[in-house]
Design an enzyme around this catalytic site. Sequence first.
Site, PDB file in Angstrom:
ATOM      1  N   GLU A  13       0.823  -1.203   0.000  1.00 53.37           N
ATOM      2  CA  GLU A  13       0.000   0.000   0.000  1.00 53.37           C
ATOM      3  C   GLU A  13       0.860   1.257   0.000  1.00 53.37           C
ATOM      4  O   GLU A  13       2.039   1.215   0.351  1.00 53.37           O
ATOM      5  CB  GLU A  13      -0.900   0.016   1.248  1.00 53.37           C
ATOM      6  CG  GLU A  13      -1.750  -1.227   1.416  1.00 53.37           C
ATOM      7  CD  GLU A  13      -2.521  -1.212   2.732  1.00 53.37           C
ATOM      8  OE1 GLU A  13      -3.131  -0.188   3.060  1.00 53.37           O
ATOM      9  OE2 GLU A  13      -2.493  -2.243   3.433  1.00 53.37           O
ATOM     10  N   LYS A  15       1.990   4.788   1.621  1.00 57.43           N
ATOM     11  CA  LYS A  15       2.055   5.306   2.984  1.00 57.43           C
ATOM     12  C   LYS A  15       1.709   6.795   2.965  1.00 57.43           C
ATOM     13  O   LYS A  15       2.487   7.617   2.500  1.00 57.43           O
ATOM     14  CB  LYS A  15       3.430   5.089   3.600  1.00 57.43           C
ATOM     15  CG  LYS A  15       3.507   5.518   5.059  1.00 57.43           C
ATOM     16  CD  LYS A  15       4.878   5.236   5.650  1.00 57.43           C
ATOM     17  CE  LYS A  15       4.905   5.653   7.105  1.00 57.43           C
ATOM     18  NZ  LYS A  15       4.592   7.077   7.321  1.00 57.43           N
ATOM     19  N   ASP A  17       0.799  10.612   4.393  1.00 61.11           N
ATOM     20  CA  ASP A  17       1.229  11.511   5.465  1.00 61.11           C
ATOM     21  C   ASP A  17      -0.031  12.081   6.098  1.00 61.11           C
ATOM     22  O   ASP A  17      -0.378  13.247   5.935  1.00 61.11           O
ATOM     23  CB  ASP A  17       2.103  12.636   4.893  1.00 61.11           C
ATOM     24  CG  ASP A  17       2.835  13.404   5.992  1.00 61.11           C
ATOM     25  OD1 ASP A  17       2.818  12.935   7.143  1.00 61.11           O
ATOM     26  OD2 ASP A  17       3.391  14.472   5.696  1.00 61.11           O
ATOM     27  N   ARG A  36      -5.964   7.024  16.877  1.00 60.95           N
ATOM     28  CA  ARG A  36      -5.335   5.771  17.290  1.00 60.95           C
ATOM     29  C   ARG A  36      -4.817   5.850  18.725  1.00 60.95           C
ATOM     30  O   ARG A  36      -4.791   4.854  19.435  1.00 60.95           O
ATOM     31  CB  ARG A  36      -4.183   5.440  16.334  1.00 60.95           C
ATOM     32  CG  ARG A  36      -3.474   4.131  16.680  1.00 60.95           C
ATOM     33  CD  ARG A  36      -2.487   3.737  15.618  1.00 60.95           C
ATOM     34  NE  ARG A  36      -1.442   4.740  15.436  1.00 60.95           N
ATOM     35  CZ  ARG A  36      -0.386   4.581  14.647  1.00 60.95           C
ATOM     36  NH1 ARG A  36      -0.270   3.483  13.939  1.00 60.95           N
ATOM     37  NH2 ARG A  36       0.531   5.522  14.530  1.00 60.95           N
ATOM     38  N   TYR A 146      -7.952   1.005   5.580  1.00 65.95           N
ATOM     39  CA  TYR A 146      -6.874   0.085   5.254  1.00 65.95           C
ATOM     40  C   TYR A 146      -6.846  -1.190   6.105  1.00 65.95           C
ATOM     41  O   TYR A 146      -6.072  -2.105   5.821  1.00 65.95           O
ATOM     42  CB  TYR A 146      -5.499   0.762   5.272  1.00 65.95           C
ATOM     43  CG  TYR A 146      -5.101   1.427   6.575  1.00 65.95           C
ATOM     44  CD1 TYR A 146      -4.904   0.703   7.745  1.00 65.95           C
ATOM     45  CD2 TYR A 146      -4.860   2.799   6.611  1.00 65.95           C
ATOM     46  CE1 TYR A 146      -4.505   1.310   8.915  1.00 65.95           C
ATOM     47  CE2 TYR A 146      -4.470   3.422   7.778  1.00 65.95           C
ATOM     48  CZ  TYR A 146      -4.284   2.673   8.934  1.00 65.95           C
ATOM     49  OH  TYR A 146      -3.887   3.288  10.094  1.00 65.95           O
ATOM     50  N   LYS A 232      10.001   3.335   3.700  1.00 60.49           N
ATOM     51  CA  LYS A 232       9.944   4.769   3.408  1.00 60.49           C
ATOM     52  C   LYS A 232      10.952   5.185   2.348  1.00 60.49           C
ATOM     53  O   LYS A 232      11.988   4.552   2.164  1.00 60.49           O
ATOM     54  CB  LYS A 232      10.154   5.570   4.695  1.00 60.49           C
ATOM     55  CG  LYS A 232       9.109   5.292   5.761  1.00 60.49           C
ATOM     56  CD  LYS A 232       9.270   6.185   6.972  1.00 60.49           C
ATOM     57  CE  LYS A 232       8.878   7.612   6.687  1.00 60.49           C
ATOM     58  NZ  LYS A 232       8.871   8.433   7.911  1.00 60.49           N
ATOM     59  N   CYS A 326      11.561  46.042  16.558  1.00 62.44           N
ATOM     60  CA  CYS A 326      10.675  45.513  15.535  1.00 62.44           C
ATOM     61  C   CYS A 326      10.930  46.221  14.200  1.00 62.44           C
ATOM     62  O   CYS A 326      10.962  47.460  14.150  1.00 62.44           O
ATOM     63  CB  CYS A 326       9.219  45.718  15.955  1.00 62.44           C
ATOM     64  SG  CYS A 326       8.017  45.278  14.678  1.00 62.44           S
ATOM     65  N   CYS A 329       7.525  48.504  13.404  1.00 62.14           N
ATOM     66  CA  CYS A 329       7.124  49.683  14.196  1.00 62.14           C
ATOM     67  C   CYS A 329       8.244  50.240  15.064  1.00 62.14           C
ATOM     68  O   CYS A 329       8.055  51.249  15.759  1.00 62.14           O
ATOM     69  CB  CYS A 329       5.928  49.328  15.080  1.00 62.14           C
ATOM     70  SG  CYS A 329       6.314  48.142  16.385  1.00 62.14           S
ATOM     71  N   CYS A 344       7.599  41.315  19.283  1.00 62.21           N
ATOM     72  CA  CYS A 344       7.261  42.735  19.309  1.00 62.21           C
ATOM     73  C   CYS A 344       6.082  42.901  20.269  1.00 62.21           C
ATOM     74  O   CYS A 344       5.006  42.354  20.017  1.00 62.21           O
ATOM     75  CB  CYS A 344       6.877  43.237  17.915  1.00 62.21           C
ATOM     76  SG  CYS A 344       6.187  44.920  17.921  1.00 62.21           S
ATOM     77  N   CYS A 349       1.139  47.295  16.411  1.00 60.30           N
ATOM     78  CA  CYS A 349       2.121  47.174  15.333  1.00 60.30           C
ATOM     79  C   CYS A 349       1.400  46.901  14.006  1.00 60.30           C
ATOM     80  O   CYS A 349       0.480  46.081  13.971  1.00 60.30           O
ATOM     81  CB  CYS A 349       3.091  46.033  15.649  1.00 60.30           C
ATOM     82  SG  CYS A 349       4.287  45.699  14.327  1.00 60.30           S
TER      83      CYS A 349
END
Length: 353
Positions: A13, A15, A17, A36, A146, A232, A326, A329, A344, A349
């Site tokens: 199968e 894999k 993400d 899970r 799956y 992988k 910053c 500003c 900041c 700002c």
Amino acid sequence: LLPGETDLDFYCEQKFDGLAMSFVYKNGLFTEGSTRGDGYIGEDVTQNLKTIEAIPLRLNDKETIARELKRLGLKNSLQKIEKNWPEVIEIRGEVFLTKKEFVRINKEREKESLPLYANPRNLVAGSIRQLDPQVTAARKLDAYGYILVTDLGQTTHEEEHLIMKALGFKTNPHNFLEHGLAGVYKFYEQLGKERDGLEYEIDGSVINVNEIKFQKILGIVGKAPKWAIAYKFAPRQASTIVEDISVQVGRTGVITPVAHLKPVLVGGTVITRSTLHNKEEIKRLGLKIGDTVVVTRAGDVIPKITEVLLDLRTGQEKDFVMPTECPECHTKVVLSTDNILTICPNKHCPARD
């Protein structure tokens, strides 16, 4: 562990993400969805999962299932539906996001000066755990089953996928049954060639022993089955030069350093920038302006500097120092309580608008 069984069938199968989930149906109705977790106890996210169009709220009726099982020649399952069909059916699967949707959401966050999601999995996890189901619905998540946990007469992992499809649950059409390890390597190599053309990100393949009787012998350790393994891909990476480092101010006031890179092609995408997160990340890498670095696409999506190639230094590199005020500003910056984030403190700002 399997004496004498040296030439097995493997169900291969893609894999994803994404995020592993459990889907429970009672009398055909979707009644419980959970993460899970630790393999035994997960989070109840039923209401959010109900907003995902790919997850059926009701399984197919018995007549429709029986016709499909008969067509597939799954006699054991057909007998099960006729004599002892269970009230509760559990399916495990993956909730994931398409590449197009992942890019869209990160572009919206970039416009709002919010931190970008590092990979689709983080985004899916955040979407599933939203307190407002409408936010989850707006993310356009997808899902594939799956594993069929409930005994519906299946004798192989391949049959589990066929039965889940007969039930009305989505399964991945790119899976293959391969005989012996030679077939596994062939599947893996072919997948590596095809991955860029897929609508979603994958980072390898999952190889399962097909025969369920062998799966039972092999068993499970914690939440990891000994009859399956993730095969992988190597990370996509390339080397380039950090031409400059600038800072950007987010809507929360956090000032983030950003590396400007000499354009480099990584996994089919031209990379020109990479966030450095905070001053501690720059310190950890030992990074200087002008350094040659290794850039990896984290989760094959977000560019990340993973290494500085110190041997390629010329002596012309320059240290980078976080600003004391910053850039938007000119208010004097402050550090977070853990001294990691530069902030900041000016709530008015312009960068916060």
